[in-house]
Design a protein around this motif. Sequence first.
Motif, PDB file in Angstrom:
ATOM      1  N   HIS A   1       1.021  -1.219  -0.019  1.00 20.91           N
ATOM      2  CA  HIS A   1       0.009   0.088  -0.036  1.00 20.91           C
ATOM      3  C   HIS A   1       0.637   1.187   0.065  1.00 20.91           C
ATOM      4  O   HIS A   1       1.359   1.514   1.011  1.00 20.91           O
ATOM      5  CB  HIS A   1      -0.834  -0.044   1.206  1.00 20.91           C
ATOM      6  CG  HIS A   1      -1.785   1.028   1.271  1.00 20.91           C
ATOM      7  ND1 HIS A   1      -1.906   2.417   1.359  1.00 20.91           N
ATOM      8  CD2 HIS A   1      -3.451   0.829   1.107  1.00 20.91           C
ATOM      9  CE1 HIS A   1      -2.917   2.934   1.215  1.00 20.91           C
ATOM     10  NE2 HIS A   1      -4.142   2.083   1.055  1.00 20.91           N
ATOM     11  N   GLY A   2       1.198   1.846  -1.356  1.00 14.41           N
ATOM     12  CA  GLY A   2       2.141   2.888  -1.215  1.00 14.41           C
ATOM     13  C   GLY A   2       3.512   2.292  -0.897  1.00 14.41           C
ATOM     14  O   GLY A   2       3.981   1.452  -1.519  1.00 14.41           O
TER      15      GLY A   2
ATOM     16  N   GLY B   1      -8.694   1.141   0.961  1.00 15.71           N
ATOM     17  CA  GLY B   1      -8.110   0.689  -0.255  1.00 15.71           C
ATOM     18  C   GLY B   1      -8.679  -0.681  -0.816  1.00 15.71           C
ATOM     19  O   GLY B   1      -8.876  -1.459  -0.180  1.00 15.71           O
TER      20      GLY B   1
ATOM     21  N   ASP C   1      -3.272   0.382  -5.212  1.00 11.75           N
ATOM     22  CA  ASP C   1      -2.616   1.517  -6.264  1.00 11.75           C
ATOM     23  C   ASP C   1      -3.862   2.155  -6.808  1.00 11.75           C
ATOM     24  O   ASP C   1      -4.419   2.111  -7.667  1.00 11.75           O
ATOM     25  CB  ASP C   1      -1.915   1.040  -7.421  1.00 11.75           C
ATOM     26  CG  ASP C   1      -1.208   1.927  -8.073  1.00 11.75           C
ATOM     27  OD1 ASP C   1      -1.466   3.431  -7.933  1.00 11.75           O
ATOM     28  OD2 ASP C   1      -0.574   1.662  -9.098  1.00 11.75           O
ATOM     29  N   PRO C   2      -4.167   3.325  -5.777  1.00  7.46           N
ATOM     30  CA  PRO C   2      -5.383   4.099  -6.218  1.00  7.46           C
ATOM     31  C   PRO C   2      -5.223   5.060  -7.424  1.00  7.46           C
ATOM     32  O   PRO C   2      -6.001   5.515  -8.094  1.00  7.46           O
ATOM     33  CB  PRO C   2      -5.466   5.125  -4.881  1.00  7.46           C
ATOM     34  CG  PRO C   2      -4.204   5.162  -4.111  1.00  7.46           C
ATOM     35  CD  PRO C   2      -3.823   3.629  -4.483  1.00  7.46           C
ATOM     36  N   ASP C   3      -4.002   5.137  -7.812  1.00  4.51           N
ATOM     37  CA  ASP C   3      -3.493   6.008  -9.169  1.00  4.51           C
ATOM     38  C   ASP C   3      -3.517   5.298 -10.193  1.00  4.51           C
ATOM     39  O   ASP C   3      -3.463   5.762 -11.296  1.00  4.51           O
ATOM     40  CB  ASP C   3      -2.016   6.632  -8.868  1.00  4.51           C
ATOM     41  CG  ASP C   3      -1.957   7.494  -7.459  1.00  4.51           C
ATOM     42  OD1 ASP C   3      -2.956   8.280  -7.313  1.00  4.51           O
ATOM     43  OD2 ASP C   3      -0.825   7.523  -7.079  1.00  4.51           O
ATOM     44  N   ARG C   4      -4.011   3.956 -10.261  1.00  2.00           N
ATOM     45  CA  ARG C   4      -4.088   3.233 -11.446  1.00  2.00           C
ATOM     46  C   ARG C   4      -5.634   2.405 -11.520  1.00  2.00           C
ATOM     47  O   ARG C   4      -5.593   1.381 -10.799  1.00  2.00           O
ATOM     48  CB  ARG C   4      -2.978   2.322 -11.600  1.00  2.00           C
ATOM     49  CG  ARG C   4      -3.008   1.491 -13.142  1.00  2.00           C
ATOM     50  CD  ARG C   4      -2.077   0.336 -13.079  1.00  2.00           C
ATOM     51  NE  ARG C   4      -0.532   0.828 -13.605  1.00  2.00           N
ATOM     52  CZ  ARG C   4       0.526   0.090 -13.858  1.00  2.00           C
ATOM     53  NH1 ARG C   4       0.184  -1.021 -14.034  1.00  2.00           N
ATOM     54  NH2 ARG C   4       1.542   0.707 -14.086  1.00  2.00           N
ATOM     55  N   ALA C   5      -6.437   2.933 -12.065  1.00  2.00           N
ATOM     56  CA  ALA C   5      -7.743   2.305 -12.037  1.00  2.00           C
ATOM     57  C   ALA C   5      -8.039   1.663 -13.377  1.00  2.00           C
ATOM     58  O   ALA C   5      -7.872   2.172 -14.390  1.00  2.00           O
ATOM     59  CB  ALA C   5      -8.859   3.631 -11.992  1.00  2.00           C
TER      60      ALA C   5
ATOM     61  N   ASN D   1      -7.220   3.999 -16.165  1.00  2.00           N
ATOM     62  CA  ASN D   1      -7.426   5.614 -16.063  1.00  2.00           C
ATOM     63  C   ASN D   1      -8.084   6.241 -17.036  1.00  2.00           C
ATOM     64  O   ASN D   1      -7.681   7.207 -17.792  1.00  2.00           O
ATOM     65  CB  ASN D   1      -6.079   6.225 -15.608  1.00  2.00           C
ATOM     66  CG  ASN D   1      -5.389   5.920 -14.497  1.00  2.00           C
ATOM     67  OD1 ASN D   1      -6.116   5.229 -13.562  1.00  2.00           O
ATOM     68  ND2 ASN D   1      -4.114   6.191 -14.311  1.00  2.00           N
TER      69      ASN D   1
END
Length: 249
Positions: free
Chosen positions: A16-17, A44, A61-65, A125
């Motif tokens: 997680h990060g 998450g 990875d919330p930055d990669r949907a 994204n």
Amino acid sequence: MPDADATAARPVVVRHGDRQLAGALLPGEPWAAAAARICAPVGGEPVAQDLSGDVLRFDVDPDRAVYLRAMTYSDLPALTRWLQEPHVRRWWHNDGEPSMERVTETYGPRVDGRTPTRMWVVEVNGRSVGFVQDYRIRDYPGFALLTPDPDAIGLDYAIGEPGWAGRGLGARMLWAWMQDAQRRFPDATSYFAAPDHANTASLRILDKAGFTRGTWFDEPQRDGTTATVVGCTLDVRRVLGPAPRRRAP
């Protein structure tokens, strides 16, 4: 005495990060449920990173949907371009020359719902990068005779955009499909894919997503040739758990 390694709880790690959250499977616990439990304190949505080893590895990875949407006719030009890419065409050559006309003729009925196969676009994204097609194996009797579970859901897939190949997207893409397939086919207990035995990249993606390699068999192709493929099966209950209950209207 039983083997200590066989009775030990299987480790589960969720990245997680910059953090690594560690835990272990509880008796009878689905892998996805274990990952969700372990990362619950920080939130998450965990997705498969590599489920092929002794340690089950997930990632948040919330930055990669990554998600799937139904393919439409407007996606056929992109599908044509993807099928023309050398890294895809090597394994999808049996549908003939991937011209726009041939692709429309072959895949249009699947987009329209006139065949048992359904087509899905994979987006990262908001950008379309590949596709998945799926079907109930029993709807293709010739193929069903070659597989261990005719009621399984079969799938084929490709990362079409060359820039996204080899970037760790494969297992995440299959994980998104698996979750969607479980909602659409709540009674299915297994998913099945059969890549060519020489397609090591695809086999490795399936390993990471939790599939188990099984029997090699010869599969007749539409162009009259025969391909030697590896049957790979996912145990839905073990990896994902029971299908979510549908809400009452």
